[in-house]
Structure formats: structure tokens, C-alpha cells
Design a protein around this motif. Structure first.
Motif, PDB file in Angstrom:
ATOM      1  N   SER A  26       0.648  -1.242  -0.356  1.00 61.82           N
ATOM      2  CA  SER A  26       0.230  -0.345   0.312  1.00 61.82           C
ATOM      3  C   SER A  26       0.829   0.645  -0.130  1.00 61.82           C
ATOM      4  O   SER A  26       1.774   1.341   0.412  1.00 61.82           O
ATOM      5  CB  SER A  26      -0.948   0.243   0.983  1.00 61.82           C
ATOM      6  N   LEU A  27       0.091   2.701  -0.551  1.00 61.20           N
ATOM      7  CA  LEU A  27       1.442   3.759  -0.473  1.00 61.20           C
ATOM      8  C   LEU A  27       0.360   4.329   0.626  1.00 61.20           C
ATOM      9  O   LEU A  27       1.514   5.914   0.617  1.00 61.20           O
ATOM     10  CB  LEU A  27       0.874   4.079  -1.587  1.00 61.20           C
ATOM     11  N   GLY A  28      -0.164   4.303   1.260  1.00 63.85           N
ATOM     12  CA  GLY A  28      -0.555   4.616   2.059  1.00 63.85           C
ATOM     13  C   GLY A  28       0.661   5.917   3.607  1.00 63.85           C
ATOM     14  O   GLY A  28       0.182   6.470   3.751  1.00 63.85           O
ATOM     15  N   ASP A  29       1.340   4.266   3.536  1.00 62.33           N
ATOM     16  CA  ASP A  29       2.389   4.596   4.518  1.00 62.33           C
ATOM     17  C   ASP A  29       3.081   6.357   3.932  1.00 62.33           C
ATOM     18  O   ASP A  29       3.278   6.930   4.154  1.00 62.33           O
ATOM     19  CB  ASP A  29       3.445   4.675   4.726  1.00 62.33           C
ATOM     20  N   PHE A  30       3.041   6.164   2.222  1.00 62.89           N
ATOM     21  CA  PHE A  30       3.730   7.228   1.657  1.00 62.89           C
ATOM     22  C   PHE A  30       3.164   8.498   2.004  1.00 62.89           C
ATOM     23  O   PHE A  30       3.895   9.267   1.549  1.00 62.89           O
ATOM     24  CB  PHE A  30       4.223   6.373   0.217  1.00 62.89           C
ATOM     25  N   PHE A  31       2.038   8.426   1.128  1.00 63.66           N
ATOM     26  CA  PHE A  31       0.894   9.404   1.470  1.00 63.66           C
ATOM     27  C   PHE A  31       0.708  10.276   2.810  1.00 63.66           C
ATOM     28  O   PHE A  31       0.396  11.554   2.637  1.00 63.66           O
ATOM     29  CB  PHE A  31      -0.626   9.022   0.971  1.00 63.66           C
ATOM     30  N   VAL A  55       7.394  13.507   3.446  1.00 62.75           N
ATOM     31  CA  VAL A  55       7.394  13.196   1.882  1.00 62.75           C
ATOM     32  C   VAL A  55       6.524  14.300   1.156  1.00 62.75           C
ATOM     33  O   VAL A  55       5.753  14.805   1.450  1.00 62.75           O
ATOM     34  CB  VAL A  55       6.487  11.748   1.211  1.00 62.75           C
ATOM     35  N   PRO A  56       7.760  15.120   0.483  1.00 65.96           N
ATOM     36  CA  PRO A  56       7.302  16.643  -0.558  1.00 65.96           C
ATOM     37  C   PRO A  56       5.803  16.331  -0.885  1.00 65.96           C
ATOM     38  O   PRO A  56       5.686  15.141  -1.742  1.00 65.96           O
ATOM     39  CB  PRO A  56       7.659  16.479  -0.854  1.00 65.96           C
ATOM     40  N   ASP A  57       5.540  17.544  -0.685  1.00 69.17           N
ATOM     41  CA  ASP A  57       4.138  17.027  -2.007  1.00 69.17           C
ATOM     42  C   ASP A  57       3.868  16.813  -3.154  1.00 69.17           C
ATOM     43  O   ASP A  57       3.523  17.224  -4.151  1.00 69.17           O
ATOM     44  CB  ASP A  57       3.566  19.068  -1.781  1.00 69.17           C
ATOM     45  N   ASP A 109      -0.343  10.977  -7.397  1.00 65.62           N
ATOM     46  CA  ASP A 109      -1.375  11.126  -7.468  1.00 65.62           C
ATOM     47  C   ASP A 109      -1.620  11.429  -9.156  1.00 65.62           C
ATOM     48  O   ASP A 109      -2.909  10.593  -9.388  1.00 65.62           O
ATOM     49  CB  ASP A 109      -2.057  12.078  -6.496  1.00 65.62           C
ATOM     50  N   GLN A 110      -1.756  11.945  -9.357  1.00 65.92           N
ATOM     51  CA  GLN A 110      -1.248  12.324 -10.869  1.00 65.92           C
ATOM     52  C   GLN A 110      -1.077  11.173 -11.594  1.00 65.92           C
ATOM     53  O   GLN A 110      -1.997  11.084 -12.961  1.00 65.92           O
ATOM     54  CB  GLN A 110      -0.737  13.530 -11.502  1.00 65.92           C
ATOM     55  N   ARG A 111      -0.490   9.729 -11.741  1.00 69.61           N
ATOM     56  CA  ARG A 111       0.356   9.192 -12.030  1.00 69.61           C
ATOM     57  C   ARG A 111      -1.248   7.731 -12.510  1.00 69.61           C
ATOM     58  O   ARG A 111      -2.090   7.916 -12.941  1.00 69.61           O
ATOM     59  CB  ARG A 111       1.361   8.513 -12.358  1.00 69.61           C
ATOM     60  N   LEU A 112      -1.818   7.785 -10.501  1.00 73.45           N
ATOM     61  CA  LEU A 112      -3.074   6.976 -10.529  1.00 73.45           C
ATOM     62  C   LEU A 112      -4.169   6.937 -10.376  1.00 73.45           C
ATOM     63  O   LEU A 112      -4.937   6.566 -11.350  1.00 73.45           O
ATOM     64  CB  LEU A 112      -2.743   6.860  -8.484  1.00 73.45           C
ATOM     65  N   LEU A 113      -4.252   8.657 -10.844  1.00 78.88           N
ATOM     66  CA  LEU A 113      -5.746   8.912 -11.176  1.00 78.88           C
ATOM     67  C   LEU A 113      -5.944   8.962 -12.566  1.00 78.88           C
ATOM     68  O   LEU A 113      -6.778   8.203 -13.269  1.00 78.88           O
ATOM     69  CB  LEU A 113      -5.885  10.720 -11.323  1.00 78.88           C
TER      70      LEU A 113
END
Length: 405
Positions: A45-50, A55-57, A64-68
């Protein structure tokens, strides 16, 4: 997981979709978009990353853009007409006035994905930032048809006014917070949120449902949508209704049967209580003899009541309180003249009894004096006087049909 590894290996990012189920049709009406990172031994999961503040915005925005884009491509390829729930950090959105995010959605609208099928989720915690700017931005998104959902509602009750200002389309209630509250306290929170949703025209989505009891709670407390591992885990595929872990419709049938049975038992209890009192109706004379009349009533409710009194049509108490203490009834004449019309629904219930000439059983509520959860059975003695029989928590707890609303 090193954030730089993720940014350097964007080809290892993949979207997964957790189904959201409708309470109306019991089918999948949408998916929440979540992210996974492909590793040699599986996905993570990428939950920890977000959620990592270090982690820089810019990194989070890029992922986020890639997943969308990947998610929208998949929905278009499969001709899905479901909603897509997208999580976004308010600070990231406001940094660029949401233009990059909106530009992407408009591009996909040209390709056939209506913006009305986008649900933008903002966590309630984000309200701690510049709320006015956030509110204006979300209002701007609404003009394009984008729906707004507030996530983790109830975690901070102080944000109720801000939710009211925002007027989101959906309130997402985190069922996991029920484990950190007493059942009665959690139920009070849900009642307040249900009233808020009703006032602002929002729908309730219960998330993190992990068992049948929580699904029943969500159904019973006005949930329009359900989400959680009990129904379906996040999956790279767009799971259909037939792929869910359970058949929601079958479970709802059981809930309806259970609820109807409890309503039937409450009605039967009300009818039995009415029958008891009808035998005494001829003995009622006037408020001057109210205490004498209650003496006749006490034996009829010995098993279930702890307090009995009579009020007139204006809500003024015309009898003593008769309270059971250590197994015997004691009169409290000092309560004569007390006024109770200020209580919610008091006057409405008396008028309904006056018109119907029938008794009424209240919802369960906390007694002001004892703090215990009780119910009150009330009965019209005449057009101007009404009997009130308070049922003890002990009796209620022994009868499930009285314990639950």
C-alpha cells in the motif's frame, strides 16, 4: 519504503479499486481509488507514502496524478459508468488552485468521462488549514459537477459548522472509530451526523465495515453507501456486484426481518400496556385525585417501571412523582407543579395522544436524573390529563426489542 524509490520507479505504481455499495440497489455504484507499489514479493500500500509528512508534496502530487490517469483510463476502457472516489490532500490542491487536477479531469471529460462521476474526498482534518480558501476552491469544483465528500467525519466534532458551510454531497463515517467510543457515545455521534446530513442534503457513506454487525449498524443508521473489507478488498480489477464477499441484499433482508420483529414486539407491548390502563379509565376523576389514581396504577407496572406521574395538557405535573426505591413505591409531592413542556416532542406527543386516544412508547433516551437509558410509556386519561410510566433500564435491557431503536 524510500519515497525516492517510488518516484524513480513510477512504472511500478498501480491503482486498485475498493467497491462502494448502494443501499438502494445493493450493487456497486463506485470505487475508491487507492495506490499500490509493485515489489518482488507482491504489492504494498502507498498509504504510508501519502500520510508521511516528511514526503514532499510534489512527490505525492506526481504519484496522485499518475494513479488518477491510470484509473480513468481503466474505467474508460471497460465502459464503466460507476463513480470514482479520489482522495486529495487539501494543501496540495490549494497550492496550485487545483488547476492541474481540474485540467486532467477536463481532458478525460472530452474522452467521455463525465465530471459528475468524480467524487473528491477531503479529510476532515484538512479543515485545520485555510478553510475559506479551501471552501472557495471546492465550490469552484462543484460548478463543474464534481461531487465533494468529507472523509473521517466525526473525528472532530468542532468541524460541524465548517461541514455545514461546505455542504458536501457525501459524509464518510469511519466505522473504526466505534472501537474507541462507548456504544452509546458513538450512537450519539452518528445521530448528530445523521441530523446534519439531513439538514444539508448529504448522503452518508459508512467505510471500514469489517463485520455483519457494522453493516447492520450502517443500514439501520441511514447509510446510503457501504464500504469495507467485509464487502470487498481493494482490487486491481473493477469488481462487480457478483464478485463481492457477501450478497448485501440477502443480509438486508435479514435486517428488515429483524427490525420488523422488534417493531412488532414494541407495538405489542404498547397494546398490552393500553389494555391494563383501559380497565382503570372509569376510575379517573380529576387532577385533584391524581395521586389516588396512581395508587391503582402502581401494581400494573410493578415489574417494569421505576417512576410514574401525571401531567396536564400544558405539560404541568398534577400528581406527585411515584418512585420505586428499594422495591417499594414512595411519593414525592414536591414535584407537583413541575413543568415539562420544554422537553423535545412533549407537547407533540400529548396532542397525538389526544387525537388518537392511544398510548405511545417513546424512543430510548437518557434520563436526566439517573443518566440511565430509559423509555416512557404515556397514556391519555382524558383530553387534558396524561399518565407517564418510565420504564427502568433493567427491564429494557432484559427485552431486546426495547433496548434498540
Amino acid at each position: 519504503m524510500d519515497p525516492l524509490d517510488i518516484i524513480d520507479n513510477m512504472d511500478k505504481i498501480m491503482p486498485v479499486f475498493q467497491p462502494i455499495i448502494s443501499a438502494v440497489k445493493h450493487d456497486v455504484i463506485g470505487y475508491e481509488l487507492l495506490g499500490r507499489y509493485i515489489e518482488p514479493d507482491g504489492t504494498k500500500s502507498l498509504g504510508d507514502f501519502f500520510n508521511d509528512p516528511e514526503v514532499p508534496d510534489e512527490f505525492k502530487t506526481e504519484v496522485d496524478q499518475r494513479l488518477l490517469e491510470m484509473a480513468l483510463d481503466q474505467l474508460l476502457q471497460q465502459n464503466s459508468d460507476c463513480l470514482l472516489f479520489i482522495n486529495r490532500n487539501a494543501r496540495q490542491l490549494m497550492a496550485g488552485d487545483g488547476e492541474d487536477f481540474l485540467k486532467t479531469l477536463i481532458e478525460y471529460r472530452k474522452r467521455g468521462f463525465p465530471l459528475e462521476r468524480i467524487v473528491l474526498e477531503i479529510t476532515e482534518h484538512d479543515f485545520n488549514d485555510d478553510f475559506d480558501t479551501l471552501n472557495h476552491l471546492l465550490l469552484y469544483f462543484k460548478t463543474y459537477g464534481i461531487q465533494i465528500a468529507v472523509d473521517h467525519v466525526g473525528a472532530k466534532s468542532s468541524n460541524i459548522d465548517r461541514i455545514r458551510q461546505l455542504r458536501p454531497h457525501i459524509l464518510k463515517i469511519d466505522m473504526s472509530i466505534s472501537r474507541h467510543h462507548q456504544p452509546d457515545a458513538f450512537q450519539d455521534i452518528i445521530h448528530s451526523l445523521s441530523m446534519l446530513a439531513h439538514r444539508i442534503g448529504a448522503r452518508l457513506l459508512y467505510e471500514y465495515i469489517e463485520d455483519n454487525h457494522q453493516l447492520y449498524f450502517a443500514w439501520k443508521h441511514g447509510g446510503h453507501y457501504y464500504q469495507g473489507y467485509y464487502l470487498a478488498h481493494p482490487d486491481p480489477a473493477l469488481l462487480t456486484t457478483d464478485s463481492l464477499s457477501i450478497h448485501v441484499g440477502d443480509h438486508v433482508k435479514e435486517f428488515v426481518h429483524r427490525e420488523k420483529a422488534m417493531v412488532s414486539e414494541r407495538l405489542a407491548y404498547t397494546a398490552r400496556s393500553e389494555d391494563k390502563l383501559k380497565r382503570l379509565t372509569g376510575k379517573w376523576q380529576s387532577p385533584d385525585y391524581a395521586d389516588r389514581f396512581i395508587q391503582e396504577v402502581l401494581p400494573l407496572f410493578e415489574a417494569e417501571s421505576f417512576r410514574i406521574y401525571i401531567c396536564n395538557g400544558d405539560g404541568e405535573q398534577v400528581s406527585s412523582n411515584f418512585r420505586k426505591t428499594a422495591g417499594s413505591w414512595q411519593g414525592e409531592p414536591q414535584q407537583i407543579g413541575s413543568h415539562w413542556a420544554f422537553r423535545p416532542y412533549f407537547l407533540e406527543n400529548m396532542m397525538l395522544m389526544k387525537v388518537s386516544h392511544k398510548g405511545r412508547l417513546s424512543d430510548i433516551y437518557a434520563d436526566i436524573e439517573t443518566g440511565e437509558m430509559i423509555r416512557t410509556f404515556s397514556y391519555p386519561l382524558s383530553d387534558t390529563c396524561f399518565l407517564f410510566v418510565d420504564l427502568s433500564y433493567e427491564f429494557i435491557s432484559e427485552n431486546d426489542y426495547l433496548l434498540f431503536q
